[in-house]
Scaffold this motif. Structure first.
Motif, PDB file in Angstrom:
ATOM      1  N   PHE A 122      -5.666   0.680  -4.502  1.00 45.54           N
ATOM      2  CA  PHE A 122      -5.515   0.787  -3.052  1.00 45.54           C
ATOM      3  C   PHE A 122      -6.608   0.049  -2.290  1.00 45.54           C
ATOM      4  N   THR A 166       2.654   1.498  -3.517  1.00 52.74           N
ATOM      5  CA  THR A 166       1.688   1.856  -4.543  1.00 52.74           C
ATOM      6  C   THR A 166       1.224   3.296  -4.389  1.00 52.74           C
ATOM      7  N   GLY A 167       1.025   3.726  -3.138  1.00 50.42           N
ATOM      8  CA  GLY A 167       0.615   5.104  -2.912  1.00 50.42           C
ATOM      9  C   GLY A 167       1.683   6.106  -3.302  1.00 50.42           C
ATOM     10  N   ALA A 205      -0.433   7.102  -6.692  1.00 47.70           N
ATOM     11  CA  ALA A 205      -1.503   7.896  -6.102  1.00 47.70           C
ATOM     12  C   ALA A 205      -1.711   9.176  -6.903  1.00 47.70           C
ATOM     13  N   LEU A 235      -8.278   4.980  -8.028  1.00 50.16           N
ATOM     14  CA  LEU A 235      -8.177   4.573  -6.622  1.00 50.16           C
ATOM     15  C   LEU A 235      -8.318   3.070  -6.418  1.00 50.16           C
ATOM     16  N   ARG A 268      -6.671   8.621   4.117  1.00 50.76           N
ATOM     17  CA  ARG A 268      -5.918   9.096   2.965  1.00 50.76           C
ATOM     18  C   ARG A 268      -6.705   8.902   1.661  1.00 50.76           C
ATOM     19  N   LEU A 269      -7.389   7.780   1.522  1.00 46.41           N
ATOM     20  CA  LEU A 269      -8.191   7.546   0.325  1.00 46.41           C
ATOM     21  C   LEU A 269      -9.340   8.547   0.231  1.00 46.41           C
ATOM     22  N   LEU A 315       0.822  -1.206   0.000  1.00 46.02           N
ATOM     23  CA  LEU A 315       0.000   0.000   0.000  1.00 46.02           C
ATOM     24  C   LEU A 315       0.857   1.258   0.000  1.00 46.02           C
ATOM     25  N   ALA A 328      -5.166   4.641   6.283  1.00 47.07           N
ATOM     26  CA  ALA A 328      -5.277   4.442   4.837  1.00 47.07           C
ATOM     27  C   ALA A 328      -6.648   4.864   4.327  1.00 47.07           C
TER      28      ALA A 328
END
Length: 255
Positions: A126, A47-48, A52, A123, A202-203, A44, A199
């Protein structure tokens, strides 16, 4: 010698074997969940950091230009990106789709549906690791409770074998296993619950940022700049008939 670091024969045992000796078979499942959660967490984070959506200063400048004067030049400026990390950013592609559809004057409903699909795709990478972390945070306490029940069953089984004359040493093994698995389940669950909350927050921020950016694009009227320029231009002075007549008289007089 510490009895927790040696087996019945007096040989030393490693920490992993020590944990399984302390918590029983449930401890193996908890350790597996902890390893899986760490893998999902690092995936995560990586990838972020790479994929992102990011509203960079260059994108902010393009958005400001679009709000001042929507044109094809703003769309073309989104293609001029340099660097591998910048090309991994999915936000320029979403903005490009929004600007192109606005310049082509497509149907508003279809535009919003397409932008919603593009935002969901940005998105989507994630969602899977976040769901794994949430499941681990929910399962770890239940597994700890399962280990507690199994440890208490072991303790009462020792009492039944001893026909009510079991001493403290016979009961301590099952009770110790029960308390160990409970503690291990909480140790695994608490940090992953915090990671899942972080997380998810943040999403939510990324989703709000994408929505705000797209609203700025699709709510800008096309041609607003040209209309403003035309309205500020001064009209040309009208030519009256009197100057024209005076000019004709002067021509005849000199002729």
């Amino acid at each position: 010698m510490n009895p927790l670091t040696t087996d019945l024969s007096g040989a030393a045992i490693n920490p992993l074997q020590q944990l399984t000796e302390m918590g029983g078979q449930v401890m193996w499942v908890l350790l597996g969940l902890a390893v899986l959660g760490l893998v999902a967490f690092f995936y995560l984070v990586i990838t972020g950091a790479l994929f992102a959506p990011r509203l960079t200063s260059r994108l902010r400048k393009t958005l400001n230009q679009w709000q001042q004067q929507p044109s094809q030049y703003c769309v073309e400026s989104l293609d001029d990106v340099s660097g591998w990390l910048a090309r991994c950013n999915p936000l320029p592609q979403i903005i490009r789709v929004a600007m192109t559809t606005m310049l082509e004057c497509r149907d508003g409903t279809n535009v919003r549906e397409e932008l919603a699909r593009q935002s969901q795709q940005a998105l989507k990478p994630f969602e899977a690791p976040l769901k794994v972390i949430e499941v681990i945070a929910a399962l770890a306490p239940l597994l700890g409770l399962l280990g507690t029940v199994m440890g208490m069953m072991s303790a009462f089984s020792a009492m039944s074998v001893a026909e009510g004359q079991a001493n403290a040493s016979q009961l301590s093994g099952g009770i110790y296993e029960a308390l160990t698995t409970t503690a291990a389940g909480l140790v695994v669950a608490i940090p992953f619950a915090a990671i899942a909350a972080w997380a998810e927050f943040r999403l939510r921020l990324l989703n709000l940022m994408i929505n705000d950016t797209l609203v700025r694009v699709i709510t800008t009227p096309i041609g607003v700049r040209e209309t403003r320029v035309r309205s500020t231009e001064k009209p040309a002075p009208a030519v009256t008939e009197e100057p024209r007549a005076a000019q004709r008289d002067a021509t005849y007089a000199t002729g």
